[in-house]
Design a protein around this motif. Structure first.
Motif, PDB file in Angstrom:
ATOM      1  N   ARG A  16      -4.609  13.220   7.861  1.00 16.08           N
ATOM      2  CA  ARG A  16      -4.868  11.792   7.712  1.00 16.08           C
ATOM      3  C   ARG A  16      -3.677  11.098   7.051  1.00 16.08           C
ATOM      4  N   ALA A  17      -3.086  11.730   6.039  1.00 19.32           N
ATOM      5  CA  ALA A  17      -1.921  11.157   5.367  1.00 19.32           C
ATOM      6  C   ALA A  17      -0.731  11.079   6.326  1.00 19.32           C
ATOM      7  N   TYR A  21       1.230   7.543   7.242  1.00 18.55           N
ATOM      8  CA  TYR A  21       2.648   7.283   6.963  1.00 18.55           C
ATOM      9  C   TYR A  21       3.497   7.199   8.230  1.00 18.55           C
ATOM     10  N   THR A  22       3.172   7.959   9.262  1.00 13.67           N
ATOM     11  CA  THR A  22       3.945   7.838  10.500  1.00 13.67           C
ATOM     12  C   THR A  22       3.653   6.505  11.171  1.00 13.67           C
ATOM     13  N   ALA A  23       2.393   6.047  11.115  1.00 10.96           N
ATOM     14  CA  ALA A  23       2.060   4.758  11.724  1.00 10.96           C
ATOM     15  C   ALA A  23       2.613   3.589  10.918  1.00 10.96           C
ATOM     16  N   LEU A  24       2.598   3.689   9.583  1.00 11.76           N
ATOM     17  CA  LEU A  24       3.055   2.584   8.746  1.00 11.76           C
ATOM     18  C   LEU A  24       4.571   2.452   8.747  1.00 11.76           C
ATOM     19  N   PHE A  25       5.285   3.562   8.598  1.00 12.47           N
ATOM     20  CA  PHE A  25       6.737   3.513   8.427  1.00 12.47           C
ATOM     21  C   PHE A  25       7.541   4.144   9.566  1.00 12.47           C
ATOM     22  N   GLY A  26       6.890   4.831  10.495  1.00 11.97           N
ATOM     23  CA  GLY A  26       7.623   5.488  11.570  1.00 11.97           C
ATOM     24  C   GLY A  26       8.311   6.769  11.134  1.00 11.97           C
ATOM     25  N   TRP A  27       7.858   7.359  10.031  1.00  8.68           N
ATOM     26  CA  TRP A  27       8.457   8.601   9.545  1.00  8.68           C
ATOM     27  C   TRP A  27       8.221   9.736  10.532  1.00  8.68           C
ATOM     28  N   THR A  28       9.118  10.696  10.540  1.00  8.91           N
ATOM     29  CA  THR A  28       8.963  11.915  11.323  1.00  8.91           C
ATOM     30  C   THR A  28       8.461  13.005  10.391  1.00  8.91           C
ATOM     31  N   VAL A  29       7.422  13.714  10.809  1.00  9.81           N
ATOM     32  CA  VAL A  29       6.824  14.745   9.977  1.00  9.81           C
ATOM     33  C   VAL A  29       6.724  16.037  10.777  1.00  9.81           C
ATOM     34  N   ARG A  86      -0.711  -4.181   7.424  1.00  6.07           N
ATOM     35  CA  ARG A  86      -0.684  -2.968   8.264  1.00  6.07           C
ATOM     36  C   ARG A  86      -1.238  -1.780   7.494  1.00  6.07           C
ATOM     37  N   ALA A  87      -0.834  -1.622   6.225  1.00  4.17           N
ATOM     38  CA  ALA A  87      -1.330  -0.513   5.408  1.00  4.17           C
ATOM     39  C   ALA A  87      -2.851  -0.573   5.302  1.00  4.17           C
ATOM     40  N   CYS A  88      -3.390  -1.764   5.067  1.00  4.00           N
ATOM     41  CA  CYS A  88      -4.842  -1.911   4.950  1.00  4.00           C
ATOM     42  C   CYS A  88      -5.531  -1.642   6.288  1.00  4.00           C
ATOM     43  N   ASP A  89      -4.927  -2.079   7.383  1.00  2.00           N
ATOM     44  CA  ASP A  89      -5.475  -1.779   8.710  1.00  2.00           C
ATOM     45  C   ASP A  89      -5.513  -0.266   8.960  1.00  2.00           C
ATOM     46  N   LEU A  90      -4.579   0.466   8.341  1.00  2.00           N
ATOM     47  CA  LEU A  90      -4.496   1.921   8.524  1.00  2.00           C
ATOM     48  C   LEU A  90      -5.356   2.698   7.527  1.00  2.00           C
ATOM     49  N   GLY A  91      -6.101   2.000   6.675  1.00  2.00           N
ATOM     50  CA  GLY A  91      -7.022   2.681   5.771  1.00  2.00           C
ATOM     51  C   GLY A  91      -6.686   2.592   4.302  1.00  2.00           C
ATOM     52  N   ALA A  92      -5.595   1.922   3.946  1.00  2.00           N
ATOM     53  CA  ALA A  92      -5.249   1.748   2.531  1.00  2.00           C
ATOM     54  C   ALA A  92      -6.100   0.631   1.937  1.00  2.00           C
ATOM     55  N   ASP A  93      -6.129   0.559   0.613  1.00  3.01           N
ATOM     56  CA  ASP A  93      -6.717  -0.602  -0.035  1.00  3.01           C
ATOM     57  C   ASP A  93      -5.740  -1.115  -1.083  1.00  3.01           C
ATOM     58  N   VAL A  94      -5.848  -2.390  -1.385  1.00  4.44           N
ATOM     59  CA  VAL A  94      -4.894  -3.043  -2.276  1.00  4.44           C
ATOM     60  C   VAL A  94      -5.113  -2.576  -3.712  1.00  4.44           C
ATOM     61  N   ALA A  95      -4.046  -2.074  -4.321  1.00  4.21           N
ATOM     62  CA  ALA A  95      -4.077  -1.699  -5.740  1.00  4.21           C
ATOM     63  C   ALA A  95      -3.595  -2.865  -6.584  1.00  4.21           C
ATOM     64  N   LEU A  96      -2.593  -3.607  -6.084  1.00  2.00           N
ATOM     65  CA  LEU A  96      -2.053  -4.776  -6.775  1.00  2.00           C
ATOM     66  C   LEU A  96      -1.504  -5.723  -5.715  1.00  2.00           C
ATOM     67  N   GLU A  97      -2.021  -6.935  -5.708  1.00  2.00           N
ATOM     68  CA  GLU A  97      -1.592  -7.938  -4.726  1.00  2.00           C
ATOM     69  C   GLU A  97      -0.099  -8.218  -4.844  1.00  2.00           C
ATOM     70  N   ARG A  98       0.443  -8.831  -3.819  1.00  3.12           N
ATOM     71  CA  ARG A  98       1.853  -9.232  -3.800  1.00  3.12           C
ATOM     72  C   ARG A  98       2.188 -10.034  -5.046  1.00  3.12           C
TER      73      ARG A  98
END
Length: 125
Positions: A16-17, A21-29, A86-98
């Motif tokens: 899941r992680a 991270y691959t969807a949010l940032f395009g990282w290769t894992v 995007r992070a929230c759409d992918l399952g994250a939740d806000v820890a501290l707003e902008r």
């Protein structure tokens, strides 16, 4: 000078992680052999940043309202608002707003899908 050269993201569910991270940032894992350890390429050759890994959490998940008890990784992004959505759409939740940091940029923090705190930083520009 000493400097950070590697990061590790502890996950209740590594798959899941990895998806987050691959969807949010395009990282290769890529998995390291048959080990429960996945190498993360987060910075391309000649680009700023460091690479790291995702691995199973060895202990209980941090409580959502607990103080941070580890390092917080912050990723530089082109648009902090778009990345936060995007992070929230992918399952994250806000820890501290902008929030704006005068003459520096904007930053927001999320709890990733594994309960870890992740910073999103957009430089002033």
């Amino acid at each position: 000078m000493d400097h950070v050269v590697h990061f590790e993201i502890h996950a209740d569910d590594p798959a899941r992680a990895i998806a987050f991270y691959t969807a949010l940032f395009g990282w290769t894992v890529t998995q390291m052999g048959s080990e429960a350890y996945w190498l993360v390429t987060a910075a391309g050759e000649g680009e700023p940043g460091i690479n790291g890994a995702i691995l199973p959490r060895r202990g209980p998940r941090p409580a959502p309202d607990a103080p941070i008890n580890g390092m917080v990784n912050t990723a530089q992004v082109a648009d902090v608002d778009a990345s936060l959505r995007r992070a929230c759409d992918l399952g994250a939740d806000v820890a501290l707003e902008r929030m704006e940091i005068p003459n520096v940029g904007a930053v927001a923090y999320v709890h990733d899908t594994e309960g870890n705190v992740l910073g999103l930083f957009q430089p002033a520009g």
